[in-house]
Design a protein around this motif. Structure first.
Motif, PDB file in Angstrom:
ATOM      1  N   ARG A 146      16.205  39.494  25.292  1.00 43.99           N
ATOM      2  CA  ARG A 146      16.655  40.743  26.244  1.00 43.99           C
ATOM      3  C   ARG A 146      18.032  40.366  25.838  1.00 43.99           C
ATOM      4  N   CYS A 147      18.418  41.869  25.873  1.00 45.27           N
ATOM      5  CA  CYS A 147      19.683  42.008  26.594  1.00 45.27           C
ATOM      6  C   CYS A 147      19.954  43.438  26.848  1.00 45.27           C
ATOM      7  N   ARG A 148      20.865  43.328  27.953  1.00 43.74           N
ATOM      8  CA  ARG A 148      21.635  44.799  28.771  1.00 43.74           C
ATOM      9  C   ARG A 148      22.435  45.455  27.676  1.00 43.74           C
ATOM     10  N   ALA A 149      22.285  46.720  27.414  1.00 44.31           N
ATOM     11  CA  ALA A 149      23.574  47.445  26.214  1.00 44.31           C
ATOM     12  C   ALA A 149      23.785  48.551  27.078  1.00 44.31           C
ATOM     13  N   VAL A 150      25.229  48.614  27.451  1.00 49.25           N
ATOM     14  CA  VAL A 150      25.915  49.414  28.622  1.00 49.25           C
ATOM     15  C   VAL A 150      26.788  50.182  27.503  1.00 49.25           C
ATOM     16  N   SER A 151      27.312  51.607  27.655  1.00 48.20           N
ATOM     17  CA  SER A 151      28.242  51.803  25.971  1.00 48.20           C
ATOM     18  C   SER A 151      29.071  52.664  27.492  1.00 48.20           C
ATOM     19  N   GLN A 152      30.560  52.933  26.937  1.00 45.22           N
ATOM     20  CA  GLN A 152      31.678  53.480  28.137  1.00 45.22           C
ATOM     21  C   GLN A 152      32.727  54.403  26.981  1.00 45.22           C
ATOM     22  N   VAL A 153      32.396  55.616  28.048  1.00 48.32           N
ATOM     23  CA  VAL A 153      33.731  56.664  28.205  1.00 48.32           C
ATOM     24  C   VAL A 153      34.691  56.475  28.559  1.00 48.32           C
ATOM     25  N   ASN A 154      35.952  56.026  28.335  1.00 48.02           N
ATOM     26  CA  ASN A 154      36.563  55.648  29.489  1.00 48.02           C
ATOM     27  C   ASN A 154      36.098  55.547  31.022  1.00 48.02           C
ATOM     28  N   SER A 155      35.563  54.479  30.740  1.00 49.93           N
ATOM     29  CA  SER A 155      34.944  54.098  32.675  1.00 49.93           C
ATOM     30  C   SER A 155      33.745  54.828  32.852  1.00 49.93           C
ATOM     31  N   GLU A 156      33.309  56.289  32.157  1.00 50.27           N
ATOM     32  CA  GLU A 156      31.577  56.938  32.604  1.00 50.27           C
ATOM     33  C   GLU A 156      30.201  56.764  31.718  1.00 50.27           C
ATOM     34  N   ILE A 157      29.498  55.578  31.551  1.00 51.54           N
ATOM     35  CA  ILE A 157      28.357  55.313  30.999  1.00 51.54           C
ATOM     36  C   ILE A 157      27.827  56.699  30.286  1.00 51.54           C
ATOM     37  N   ALA A 158      27.934  56.056  29.275  1.00 51.02           N
ATOM     38  CA  ALA A 158      27.258  57.515  28.294  1.00 51.02           C
ATOM     39  C   ALA A 158      26.042  57.209  28.327  1.00 51.02           C
ATOM     40  N   VAL A 159      25.525  55.580  27.958  1.00 54.72           N
ATOM     41  CA  VAL A 159      23.994  54.787  27.465  1.00 54.72           C
ATOM     42  C   VAL A 159      24.139  54.007  28.280  1.00 54.72           C
ATOM     43  N   GLN A 160      23.082  53.531  28.413  1.00 53.00           N
ATOM     44  CA  GLN A 160      22.304  52.131  29.289  1.00 53.00           C
ATOM     45  C   GLN A 160      21.091  51.967  28.752  1.00 53.00           C
ATOM     46  N   GLY A 161      21.089  50.916  28.560  1.00 51.11           N
ATOM     47  CA  GLY A 161      19.478  50.079  28.855  1.00 51.11           C
ATOM     48  C   GLY A 161      19.438  48.985  28.271  1.00 51.11           C
ATOM     49  N   ILE A 162      17.844  48.619  27.395  1.00 49.91           N
ATOM     50  CA  ILE A 162      17.112  46.916  27.318  1.00 49.91           C
ATOM     51  C   ILE A 162      16.862  47.589  26.170  1.00 49.91           C
ATOM     52  N   VAL A 163      17.512  45.954  25.341  1.00 51.17           N
ATOM     53  CA  VAL A 163      17.305  46.376  23.583  1.00 51.17           C
ATOM     54  C   VAL A 163      16.802  44.154  23.505  1.00 51.17           C
ATOM     55  N   TRP A 164      15.226  44.761  22.930  1.00 56.30           N
ATOM     56  CA  TRP A 164      15.314  42.878  22.939  1.00 56.30           C
ATOM     57  C   TRP A 164      15.190  43.079  20.882  1.00 56.30           C
ATOM     58  N   VAL A 165      15.547  41.892  20.843  1.00 54.46           N
ATOM     59  CA  VAL A 165      15.866  41.365  19.538  1.00 54.46           C
ATOM     60  C   VAL A 165      15.368  40.057  19.566  1.00 54.46           C
ATOM     61  N   HIS A 166      15.077  40.110  18.000  1.00 52.66           N
ATOM     62  CA  HIS A 166      13.522  38.741  17.726  1.00 52.66           C
ATOM     63  C   HIS A 166      14.344  38.327  16.417  1.00 52.66           C
ATOM     64  N   LYS A 167      14.664  36.682  17.120  1.00 51.97           N
ATOM     65  CA  LYS A 167      15.341  35.930  15.680  1.00 51.97           C
ATOM     66  C   LYS A 167      15.129  35.177  15.090  1.00 51.97           C
ATOM     67  N   ASP A 168      13.760  35.762  15.059  1.00 49.05           N
ATOM     68  CA  ASP A 168      12.627  35.092  13.385  1.00 49.05           C
ATOM     69  C   ASP A 168      11.621  35.880  13.556  1.00 49.05           C
ATOM     70  N   PRO A 169      11.822  36.922  12.491  1.00 50.43           N
ATOM     71  CA  PRO A 169      11.381  38.042  12.137  1.00 50.43           C
ATOM     72  C   PRO A 169       9.873  38.016  11.466  1.00 50.43           C
ATOM     73  N   ALA A 170      10.429  36.377  11.320  1.00 46.04           N
ATOM     74  CA  ALA A 170       8.717  36.499  10.363  1.00 46.04           C
ATOM     75  C   ALA A 170       7.311  36.780  11.282  1.00 46.04           C
ATOM     76  N   ASN A 171       7.675  36.155  12.651  1.00 43.26           N
ATOM     77  CA  ASN A 171       6.904  35.934  13.509  1.00 43.26           C
ATOM     78  C   ASN A 171       6.472  37.210  14.342  1.00 43.26           C
ATOM     79  N   LEU A 172       7.443  38.444  14.340  1.00 43.39           N
ATOM     80  CA  LEU A 172       7.534  39.284  14.889  1.00 43.39           C
ATOM     81  C   LEU A 172       5.902  39.906  15.550  1.00 43.39           C
ATOM     82  N   GLY A 173       5.492  39.893  14.669  1.00 40.55           N
ATOM     83  CA  GLY A 173       4.259  40.647  15.536  1.00 40.55           C
ATOM     84  C   GLY A 173       3.534  39.838  16.736  1.00 40.55           C
ATOM     85  N   ALA A 174       3.355  37.941  16.051  1.00 34.97           N
ATOM     86  CA  ALA A 174       2.589  37.536  16.747  1.00 34.97           C
ATOM     87  C   ALA A 174       3.414  36.698  18.675  1.00 34.97           C
TER      88      ALA A 174
END
Length: 183
Positions: A146-174
């Motif tokens: 689980r990752c927190r993500a923030v994009s900024q333009v001149n110190s102003e938040i443009a996009v913010q949220g959470i991204v989940w990344v799977h390190k072993d895509p063979a087991n993604l559904g499981a």
């Protein structure tokens, strides 16, 4: 100003100080300050880790910092190809792609895929803006990170949220059932 933002372009410096671009270039040359590309290269070469899950050319934006399994930062200068012609506003999938590729890049794995993303767009980003994105690992459950993500333009938040990344895509559904399990 360059100590605070080494990625500032000559055009941005000229606008900030109310002088011509030629004046900035002459002053930069006299002070032995390299152009923006070289400053970016130097910062990028200082990063501690190397990409594993993708090639650097697959990353959207320029990689600035990377500590595998901890955090990563990139910068994207918005070009005409990134925006809607009529409005000059960046297409949403470009901002998502910067965050998404950064989240994947920060994984210490041979293969990593996005499992889920929840992002909120706070402000429009326009042609010529520099978008600085940062993704931090905040949790792990099995092969899902689980990752927190923030994009900024001149110190102003443009996009913010959470991204989940799977390190072993063979087991993604499981492994990945719902957002609560990845916390």
């Amino acid at each position: 100003m360059l100590e605070q933002n080494p990625f500032a372009t000559d055009e941005q410096l000229a606008e900030r100080f109310g002088v011509s671009v030629a004046t900035i270039r002459l002053d930069r040359s006299a002070l032995h300050i390299p152009e923006a590309r070289e400053r970016i290269r130097r910062v990028a070469s200082d990063r501690q880790d190397e990409l594993r899950s993708l090639d650097e050319q697959e990353l959207i934006g320029r990689l600035i910092k990377l500590e595998l399994n901890r955090y990563a930062e990139s910068e994207l200068t918005v070009q005409p190809v990134h925006v809607f012609r009529k409005t000059g506003i960046v297409r949403g999938h470009i901002l998502f792609a910067q965050i998404n590729s950064l989240a994947t890049a920060l994984m210490d794995a041979d293969v990593a895929l996005t499992a889920k993303a929840e992002l909120r767009f706070y402000r429009p980003v326009r042609l010529g803006d520099n978008v600085r994105a940062r993704v931090d690992v905040i949790g792990e459950h099995g092969d899902v990170v689980r990752c927190r993500a923030v994009s900024q333009v001149n110190s102003e938040i443009a996009v913010q949220g959470i991204v989940w990344v799977h390190k072993d895509p063979a087991n993604l559904g499981a492994d990945f059932m719902d957002e609560g399990e990845a916390r």
